[in-house]
Enzyme design. Structure first.
Site, mmCIF file in Angstrom:
data_model
loop_
_atom_site.group_PDB
_atom_site.id
_atom_site.type_symbol
_atom_site.label_atom_id
_atom_site.label_comp_id
_atom_site.label_asym_id
_atom_site.label_seq_id
_atom_site.Cartn_x
_atom_site.Cartn_y
_atom_site.Cartn_z
ATOM 1 N N SER A 69 0.791 -1.226 0.000
ATOM 2 C CA SER A 69 0.000 0.000 0.000
ATOM 3 C C SER A 69 0.825 1.277 0.000
ATOM 4 O O SER A 69 0.423 2.264 -0.604
ATOM 5 C CB SER A 69 -0.967 -0.001 1.179
ATOM 6 O OG SER A 69 -0.302 -0.299 2.375
ATOM 7 N N HIS A 117 -5.042 -3.226 -3.142
ATOM 8 C CA HIS A 117 -4.609 -2.205 -4.112
ATOM 9 C C HIS A 117 -4.433 -2.780 -5.514
ATOM 10 O O HIS A 117 -4.002 -2.067 -6.419
ATOM 11 C CB HIS A 117 -3.308 -1.545 -3.649
ATOM 12 C CG HIS A 117 -3.490 -0.778 -2.384
ATOM 13 N ND1 HIS A 117 -3.864 0.544 -2.351
ATOM 14 C CD2 HIS A 117 -3.397 -1.178 -1.083
ATOM 15 C CE1 HIS A 117 -3.990 0.938 -1.103
ATOM 16 N NE2 HIS A 117 -3.708 -0.087 -0.303
ATOM 17 N N LYS A 172 -11.419 0.988 -2.475
ATOM 18 C CA LYS A 172 -10.451 1.565 -3.417
ATOM 19 C C LYS A 172 -11.074 1.537 -4.823
ATOM 20 O O LYS A 172 -11.970 2.332 -5.080
ATOM 21 C CB LYS A 172 -9.132 0.823 -3.287
ATOM 22 C CG LYS A 172 -8.681 0.913 -1.801
ATOM 23 C CD LYS A 172 -7.411 0.256 -1.472
ATOM 24 C CE LYS A 172 -7.266 -0.004 0.015
ATOM 25 N NZ LYS A 172 -7.503 1.112 0.919
#
Ligand SMILES: Cc1ncc(COP(=O)(O)O)c(C=O)c1O
Length: 413
Positions: A191, A219, A250
């Site tokens: 991250s 991610h 995200k």
């Protein structure tokens, strides 16, 4: 009996960050808790000014997409504002079941389970699947929620230095003596550093030692691989990864988390994971938005969006490197939406953040413990909706700020 003389709150007055925090607040240098006054678009309103947003995880830019907003709105209209209870008792709606089924299809697994947040997905899985007597081997740069889950489980934790697979191998050898089950857990994309885990070799080592493997795709899901199914897909090792974690906070433009894997493990989590059972379900709007975003990711539009965010990241990375910033290079050559700029010293990172903020760019600051001591960095990240003109505007600001900053504070690394 004499009363205790120790005030349990004493640590709030004497912790090691107190002075730093006070000084940063007094000088208005605190890079955290800044007020966003508009949606997380490529350019945002923050604290009364327009700033280029290079500090969001809205990688596909879907938080303002009309279809995702309609997904949230429809769910809100149909189910109300909240479910007021846990998935187990009164917090499961058909949108959860659709989402779990579609996530499993997307990940190519037998089953999937949706948690209220990604943090809970990690804590609730690791804290349940591992127990005293087991061993968990984790990369030192793994997300905090992974560490929290490992600690909760009371399994023996054997960390290895970030991406040092010789150390991973050593830990696997040592774990054989521990006597319990062994799980290796890594982030697919890290991250803060934005680099990837070398999964093919990790799979080989893990399988070779009879251990299980879990990959946190927070991610990477919605970004990497032809289906956007993450680093496991990009590296062609999906079938060898036992558990895949992801979040809706995200690329999927919402809030919540998931674990995908075999039916037997997922079903075990459904009845045993305390972070799943003893917390309220996601609000309907969050589930509706995540489902709508997932459908976009899995449509023909998905690959176009993945390509756009990655090309924006490559553009920003090249631009920052050309300006002389120390941009972290991933040995694997894989581009991810995270483009970190190494600064080193905590205060220098904060001062540079402030100068950029004042000039019209918002980035994230990562200091210890988010990164190793002395490894402070500015974490920049892009969205599929960042066009080159907006990135050029940000790069122009980086250029100007670098020159005045170095005159005042000395050269950046
Ligand atoms: C690698 C990683 N795992 C897990 C999480 C937790 O996800 P969430 O924000 O959905 O709780 C995050 C997000 O901060 C993350 O970066």
């Amino acid at each position: 009996m004499a009363p205790t003389t120790v005030d349990v709150f004493e640590k709030t007055r004497s912790h090691e960050r107190l002075e730093q925090l006070r000084a940063a607040r007094e000088a208005d240098l605190l890079p955290y808790f800044r007020r966003l006054e508009s949606p997380a678009a490529p350019v945002v309103e923050m604290e009364g000014a327009e700033r280029v947003m290079l500090g969001s995880n809205n990688y596909l830019g879907l938080t303002g997409d009309p279809r995702v907003m309609a997904g949230a709105r429809d769910a809100l209209e149909r189910y109300g504002t909240g479910l007021t209870g846990s998935r187990l008792l009164n917090g499961t709606i058909d949108l959860h079941l659709d989402l779990e089924r579609e996530i499993a299809e997307w990940m190519g697994t037998e089953d999937a389970i949706v948690f209220t947040t990604g943090h809970q997905a990690n804590v609730g899985t690791l804290g349940t699947i591992l127990g005293p007597g087991d061993t968990v081997i984790a990369d030192s740069a793994d997300h905090a929620s992974i560490l929290d889950g490992c600690l909760l489980s009371r399994a023996k934790l054997r960390p290895f230095k970030h991406n040092r697979l010789d150390r991973l191998e050593k830990m696997l050898e040592r774990s054989a003596e521990d006597g319990g089950g062994v799980l290796v857990v890594v982030d697919g994309v890290f991250s803060m550093e934005g680099d990837v885990a070398p999964l093919p070799r990790i799979v080989e080592l893990t399988k070779g030692h009879g251990a299980r493997l879990m990959v946190d795709e927070a991610h990477a899901a919605g970004v990497l691989g032809p289906r956007g199914a993450g680093a496991s897909e990009l590296f062609g090792v999906e079938a060898d990864v036992d558990l895949r974690m992801g979040t809706f906070s995200k690329s999927l433009a919402s809030c919540g988390g998931f674990i995908a894997g075999s039916h037997e493990v997922i079903d075990f989590l459904r009845i045993s994971s305390r972070a799943f059972l003893f917390t309220a379900s996601n609000v309907p709007a969050a589930v509706g938005a995540a489902l709508a975003a997932l459908r976009i990711v899995r449509s023909d539009e998905g690959p176009e969006l993945f390509a756009r965010v990655l090309s924006a990241a490559a553009y920003l990375k090249r631009g920052l490197a050309d300006l002389g910033f120390n941009v972290v290079e991933d040995a694997s050559g894989v581009t991810t939406p995270v483009v970190p700029v190494v600064v080193g010293d905590d205060w220098k990172a904060v001062l540079l953040w402030r100068a950029l903020y004042d000039a019209g760019v918002y980035v994230n600051v990562a200091i210890h413990p988010a990164v190793p001591p002395g490894g402070a960095l500015l974490r920049t990240s892009v969205m599929a909706t960042h066009d080159e003109a907006t990135l050029d505007r940000a790069l122009e600001i980086f250029k100007r700020v670098k020159s005045t900053f170095e005159t005042e504070h000395g050269r950046l690394p």
